[in-house]
Design a protein around this motif. Structure first.
Motif, PDB file in Angstrom:
ATOM      1  N   ASN A  65       0.788  -1.232   0.000  1.00 52.70           N
ATOM      2  CA  ASN A  65       0.000   0.000   0.000  1.00 52.70           C
ATOM      3  C   ASN A  65       0.814   1.273   0.000  1.00 52.70           C
ATOM      4  OD1 ASN A  65      -2.622   0.489  -0.359  1.00 52.70           O
ATOM      5  ND2 ASN A  65      -3.182   0.528   1.831  1.00 52.70           N
ATOM      6  N   CYS A  66       1.983   1.239  -0.651  1.00 50.42           N
ATOM      7  CA  CYS A  66       2.838   2.438  -0.640  1.00 50.42           C
ATOM      8  C   CYS A  66       2.324   3.446  -1.673  1.00 50.42           C
ATOM      9  CB  CYS A  66       4.281   2.080  -0.969  1.00 50.42           C
ATOM     10  SG  CYS A  66       5.356   3.545  -0.979  1.00 50.42           S
ATOM     11  N   SER A  67       2.400   4.713  -1.313  1.00 50.11           N
ATOM     12  CA  SER A  67       1.846   5.788  -2.164  1.00 50.11           C
ATOM     13  C   SER A  67       2.715   6.066  -3.386  1.00 50.11           C
ATOM     14  CB  SER A  67       1.773   7.077  -1.334  1.00 50.11           C
ATOM     15  OG  SER A  67       3.110   7.445  -0.942  1.00 50.11           O
ATOM     16  N   GLU A  68       3.917   5.448  -3.407  1.00 45.27           N
ATOM     17  CA  GLU A  68       4.851   5.726  -4.501  1.00 45.27           C
ATOM     18  C   GLU A  68       4.685   4.692  -5.615  1.00 45.27           C
ATOM     19  OE1 GLU A  68       4.889   8.548  -2.631  1.00 45.27           O
ATOM     20  OE2 GLU A  68       6.578   8.737  -4.046  1.00 45.27           O
ATOM     21  N   ASN A  69       5.176   5.047  -6.825  1.00 42.69           N
ATOM     22  CA  ASN A  69       4.927   4.156  -7.980  1.00 42.69           C
ATOM     23  C   ASN A  69       6.204   3.570  -8.570  1.00 42.69           C
ATOM     24  OD1 ASN A  69       6.135   6.326  -9.183  1.00 42.69           O
ATOM     25  ND2 ASN A  69       4.580   6.585 -10.799  1.00 42.69           N
ATOM     26  N   CYS A  70       7.188   3.227  -7.708  1.00 43.60           N
ATOM     27  CA  CYS A  70       8.447   2.661  -8.210  1.00 43.60           C
ATOM     28  C   CYS A  70       8.138   1.410  -9.038  1.00 43.60           C
ATOM     29  CB  CYS A  70       9.375   2.345  -7.045  1.00 43.60           C
ATOM     30  SG  CYS A  70       9.645   3.785  -5.984  1.00 43.60           S
ATOM     31  N   ASN A  71       8.579   1.417 -10.293  1.00 42.77           N
ATOM     32  CA  ASN A  71       8.161   0.375 -11.242  1.00 42.77           C
ATOM     33  C   ASN A  71       8.655  -1.020 -10.908  1.00 42.77           C
ATOM     34  OD1 ASN A  71       6.668   2.046 -12.857  1.00 42.77           O
ATOM     35  ND2 ASN A  71       8.406   2.591 -14.171  1.00 42.77           N
ATOM     36  N   PHE A  72       9.673  -1.138 -10.071  1.00 47.04           N
ATOM     37  CA  PHE A  72      10.223  -2.451  -9.720  1.00 47.04           C
ATOM     38  C   PHE A  72       9.577  -3.039  -8.467  1.00 47.04           C
ATOM     39  CE2 PHE A  72      12.577   0.935  -7.650  1.00 47.04           C
ATOM     40  CZ  PHE A  72      12.555   0.542  -6.335  1.00 47.04           C
ATOM     41  N   CYS A  73       8.761  -2.214  -7.772  1.00 44.45           N
ATOM     42  CA  CYS A  73       8.417  -2.560  -6.396  1.00 44.45           C
ATOM     43  C   CYS A  73       7.056  -3.243  -6.234  1.00 44.45           C
ATOM     44  CB  CYS A  73       8.431  -1.306  -5.526  1.00 44.45           C
ATOM     45  SG  CYS A  73       8.130  -1.687  -3.789  1.00 44.45           S
ATOM     46  N   SER A  74       7.060  -4.366  -5.570  1.00 40.26           N
ATOM     47  CA  SER A  74       5.820  -5.143  -5.354  1.00 40.26           C
ATOM     48  C   SER A  74       4.933  -4.508  -4.289  1.00 40.26           C
ATOM     49  CB  SER A  74       6.192  -6.562  -4.904  1.00 40.26           C
ATOM     50  OG  SER A  74       6.909  -6.485  -3.672  1.00 40.26           O
ATOM     51  N   GLN A  75       5.472  -3.507  -3.552  1.00 34.72           N
ATOM     52  CA  GLN A  75       4.697  -2.929  -2.449  1.00 34.72           C
ATOM     53  C   GLN A  75       3.988  -1.633  -2.829  1.00 34.72           C
ATOM     54  OE1 GLN A  75       5.962  -3.739   1.574  1.00 34.72           O
ATOM     55  NE2 GLN A  75       8.065  -3.708   0.808  1.00 34.72           N
ATOM     56  N   SER A  76       4.134  -1.224  -4.078  1.00 31.35           N
ATOM     57  CA  SER A  76       3.467   0.001  -4.515  1.00 31.35           C
ATOM     58  C   SER A  76       1.968  -0.231  -4.661  1.00 31.35           C
ATOM     59  CB  SER A  76       4.040   0.443  -5.866  1.00 31.35           C
ATOM     60  OG  SER A  76       3.205   1.431  -6.443  1.00 31.35           O
ATOM     61  N   ALA A  77       1.184   0.729  -4.196  1.00 31.78           N
ATOM     62  CA  ALA A  77      -0.277   0.618  -4.328  1.00 31.78           C
ATOM     63  C   ALA A  77      -0.703   0.698  -5.795  1.00 31.78           C
ATOM     64  CB  ALA A  77      -0.941   1.740  -3.527  1.00 31.78           C
ATOM     65  N   VAL A 113      10.251   0.199   5.789  1.00 33.34           N
ATOM     66  CA  VAL A 113       8.819   0.457   5.678  1.00 33.34           C
ATOM     67  C   VAL A 113       8.448   0.859   4.255  1.00 33.34           C
ATOM     68  CG1 VAL A 113       8.527   1.141   8.092  1.00 33.34           C
ATOM     69  CG2 VAL A 113       9.154   2.856   6.364  1.00 33.34           C
ATOM     70  N   ALA A 114       7.217   0.503   3.856  1.00 33.11           N
ATOM     71  CA  ALA A 114       6.720   0.842   2.511  1.00 33.11           C
ATOM     72  C   ALA A 114       5.817   2.063   2.615  1.00 33.11           C
ATOM     73  CB  ALA A 114       5.958  -0.336   1.920  1.00 33.11           C
ATOM     74  N   TRP A 115       6.413   3.246   2.558  1.00 33.25           N
ATOM     75  CA  TRP A 115       5.635   4.486   2.518  1.00 33.25           C
ATOM     76  C   TRP A 115       6.515   5.585   1.921  1.00 33.25           C
ATOM     77  CZ3 TRP A 115       5.002   4.269   8.555  1.00 33.25           C
ATOM     78  CH2 TRP A 115       6.185   4.662   9.196  1.00 33.25           C
ATOM     79  N   TRP A 116       5.906   6.769   1.680  1.00 25.19           N
ATOM     80  CA  TRP A 116       6.658   7.876   1.060  1.00 25.19           C
ATOM     81  C   TRP A 116       7.867   8.249   1.913  1.00 25.19           C
ATOM     82  CZ3 TRP A 116       7.707  12.697   3.204  1.00 25.19           C
ATOM     83  CH2 TRP A 116       8.306  13.622   2.337  1.00 25.19           C
ATOM     84  N   THR A 183       6.579   9.568  -8.803  1.00 23.66           N
ATOM     85  CA  THR A 183       5.858  10.182  -7.679  1.00 23.66           C
ATOM     86  C   THR A 183       6.785  10.919  -6.725  1.00 23.66           C
ATOM     87  OG1 THR A 183       5.955   8.015  -6.624  1.00 23.66           O
ATOM     88  CG2 THR A 183       3.860   8.631  -7.680  1.00 23.66           C
ATOM     89  N   HIS A 184       8.061  10.713  -6.828  1.00 22.91           N
ATOM     90  CA  HIS A 184       9.059  11.543  -6.149  1.00 22.91           C
ATOM     91  C   HIS A 184      10.292  11.613  -7.030  1.00 22.91           C
ATOM     92  CE1 HIS A 184      10.109   7.497  -4.499  1.00 22.91           C
ATOM     93  NE2 HIS A 184      11.330   7.906  -4.762  1.00 22.91           N
ATOM     94  N   THR A 185      11.252  12.487  -6.634  1.00 22.79           N
ATOM     95  CA  THR A 185      12.367  12.747  -7.545  1.00 22.79           C
ATOM     96  C   THR A 185      13.688  12.212  -7.018  1.00 22.79           C
ATOM     97  OG1 THR A 185      12.953  14.830  -6.492  1.00 22.79           O
ATOM     98  CG2 THR A 185      11.240  14.915  -8.208  1.00 22.79           C
ATOM     99  N   ASP A 188      14.876  14.390  -4.295  1.00 25.14           N
ATOM    100  CA  ASP A 188      14.296  14.099  -2.971  1.00 25.14           C
ATOM    101  C   ASP A 188      15.192  13.108  -2.241  1.00 25.14           C
ATOM    102  OD1 ASP A 188      10.903  13.971  -4.324  1.00 25.14           O
ATOM    103  OD2 ASP A 188      11.976  15.635  -3.360  1.00 25.14           O
ATOM    104  N   ARG A 189      15.717  12.156  -2.997  1.00 28.78           N
ATOM    105  CA  ARG A 189      16.552  11.104  -2.392  1.00 28.78           C
ATOM    106  C   ARG A 189      17.912  11.663  -1.982  1.00 28.78           C
ATOM    107  NH1 ARG A 189      15.221   5.926  -2.283  1.00 28.78           N
ATOM    108  NH2 ARG A 189      13.032   5.559  -2.743  1.00 28.78           N
ATOM    109  N   VAL A 190      18.497  12.489  -2.850  1.00 27.38           N
ATOM    110  CA  VAL A 190      19.806  13.075  -2.512  1.00 27.38           C
ATOM    111  C   VAL A 190      19.672  13.958  -1.269  1.00 27.38           C
ATOM    112  CG1 VAL A 190      21.578  14.704  -3.297  1.00 27.38           C
ATOM    113  CG2 VAL A 190      20.688  12.970  -4.879  1.00 27.38           C
TER     114      VAL A 190
HETATM  115  S1  SF4 Z   1       8.131   0.850  -0.834  1.00 22.98           S
HETATM  116 FE1  SF4 Z   1       9.876   2.109  -1.452  1.00 22.98          FE
HETATM  117  S2  SF4 Z   1      10.506   1.237  -3.379  1.00 22.98           S
HETATM  118 FE2  SF4 Z   1       8.430   0.504  -3.002  1.00 22.98          FE
HETATM  119  S3  SF4 Z   1       7.053   1.927  -4.055  1.00 22.98           S
HETATM  120 FE3  SF4 Z   1       7.320   2.629  -1.954  1.00 22.98          FE
HETATM  121  S4  SF4 Z   1       9.003   4.103  -2.024  1.00 22.98           S
HETATM  122 FE4  SF4 Z   1       9.070   2.887  -3.893  1.00 22.98          FE
END
Ligand code: SF4
Length: 340
Positions: A65-77, A113-116, A183-185, A188-190
């Motif tokens: 249920n993570c709000s982010e849309n990382c294309n590799f991630c199984s936890q993205s909503a 944790v899987a969140w922004w 969904t983020h840049t 933001d990470r740097v």
């Molecule tokens: S859990 Fe992390 S890697 Fe996965 S979609 Fe959310 S921010 Fe991205």
């Protein structure tokens, strides 16, 4: 190519920083030159880390249920992958997981944790309390991967709670990042990494390879990590998950993975180069080569949503290589395990 590799090895051992151009030439190595590259990386690893191997484990402390849309991630909503969703684990659950990690030989335990990310508020207070309890228990070093940090004050609060290392991967080269997440840049990470460094928290930051980046972009990421002067560099190799936009991407071949590890060892010679996600499924019988290729650290136990192999198999592999897995309490893991 052999002479060039040797010159880069000498440069790395002398503590001189390899350039982007030199990294691009190394990563273009092929055929038998890859074995020369691995041999050089092994000598550089030994020069800085001797026979020491660091081990860490992670726990999926808040899943799905993570709000982010990382294309590799199984936890993205955004992606229908069927991963379990649950809220932040309670302190007893985290303490039990940390104790198990420590008894498996992990020197560090990472709360993931899987969140922004982190903003002031109830969630931050809950996380700070859990970190304080883990640090007080002292089963392992307490690390965390809690997403983007909204304000530098939060980084100082994490430090005050006793957090030693913060994992925040850049994930990929800046030029490739928009293909990974929108969904983020990258910035933001740097910024999150810079906040943590200001607060005196050490940095664990690397990326995921095999997400459609070109060879030069693998080097571009290494140069960014050189400039941020990170401490630990996790190298993940895309384990394509069904339901994510990257589910069809073909896996990296083992020799390509070993080449990436070796080039990162030469470009970040004194850093703690760590193999993480994808090493079991993609390296298979060549897993033990990861240390010869320059790794000084590996993640043991399970990943966030996929299984790792039995920690005792990794301890045996390290022992068979005449390497020493170092325990959190000093000495070697073997000694720590035997004492128990
Ligand atoms: S859990 Fe992390 S890697 Fe996965 S979609 Fe959310 S921010 Fe991205």
């Amino acid at each position: 190519m052999r002479d060039f590799i040797r010159r880069m090895e000498e440069k790395a051992i002398a503590g001189e920083r390899l350039t982007y151009e030199e990294g691009c030439r190394l990563i273009s190595a092929s055929g038998p030159d890859i074995l020369d590259l691995i041999a050089s990386a092994n000598r550089v690893r030994h020069h800085y880390w001797g026979d020491q191997v660091n081990l860490c484990s992670i726990v999926n402390a808040k899943s799905g249920n993570c709000s982010e849309n990382c294309n590799f991630c199984s936890q993205s909503a955004y992606h229908d992958t069927g991963v379990p969703t649950y809220p932040l684990m309670d302190a007893p659950g985290l303490l039990k997981a940390a104790q198990e990690a420590g008894s498996n030989g992990a020197g560090a335990f990472g709360i993931v944790v899987a969140w922004w990310g982190l903003r002031e508020g109830r969630e931050l207070e809950a996380i700070l309390q859990r970190i304080r309890e883990l640090v007080a228990a002292g089963h392992t070093r307490t690390d965390a991967s809690l997403g983007i940090i909204a304000d530098r004050k939060i980084a100082f609060k994490l430090r005050e709670a006793g957090l030693a290392y913060y994992n925040h991967n850049l994930e990929t080269a800046q030029s490739h990042f928009p293909k990974i997440c929108t969904t983020h840049t990258y910035d933001d990470r740097v910024r999150t990494i810079q906040y943590c460094k200001e607060a005196g928290i050490r940095i664990c930051s690397g990326g995921i390879f095999g997400m459609g980046e070109v060879l030069e972009q693998r080097v571009e990421l290494a140069v960014a990590l050189q400039e941020l002067d990170v401490d630990v560099v996790p190298l993940n190799f895309l384990h394509a998950i069904k339901g994510t936009p990257f589910e069809e991407i073909p896996p990296l071949r083992p020799m390509e993975i070993l080449k990436i590890i070796a080039v990162y060892r030469l470009m970040l010679p004194s850093k703690d180069i760590m193999t993480a996600g994808g090493r079991e499924v993609h390296l298979r019988d060549l897993q033990s080569w990861m240390f010869a290729a320059g790794a000084s650290h590996t993640l043991i136990g399970n990943y966030l949503t996929t299984s790792g192999r039995k920690p005792e198999d990794d301890l045996k592999m390290i022992e068979d290589l005449n390497l020493r897995a170092v325990a959190y309490c000093g000495g070697t893991v073997q000694e720590a395990v035997e004492e128990r």
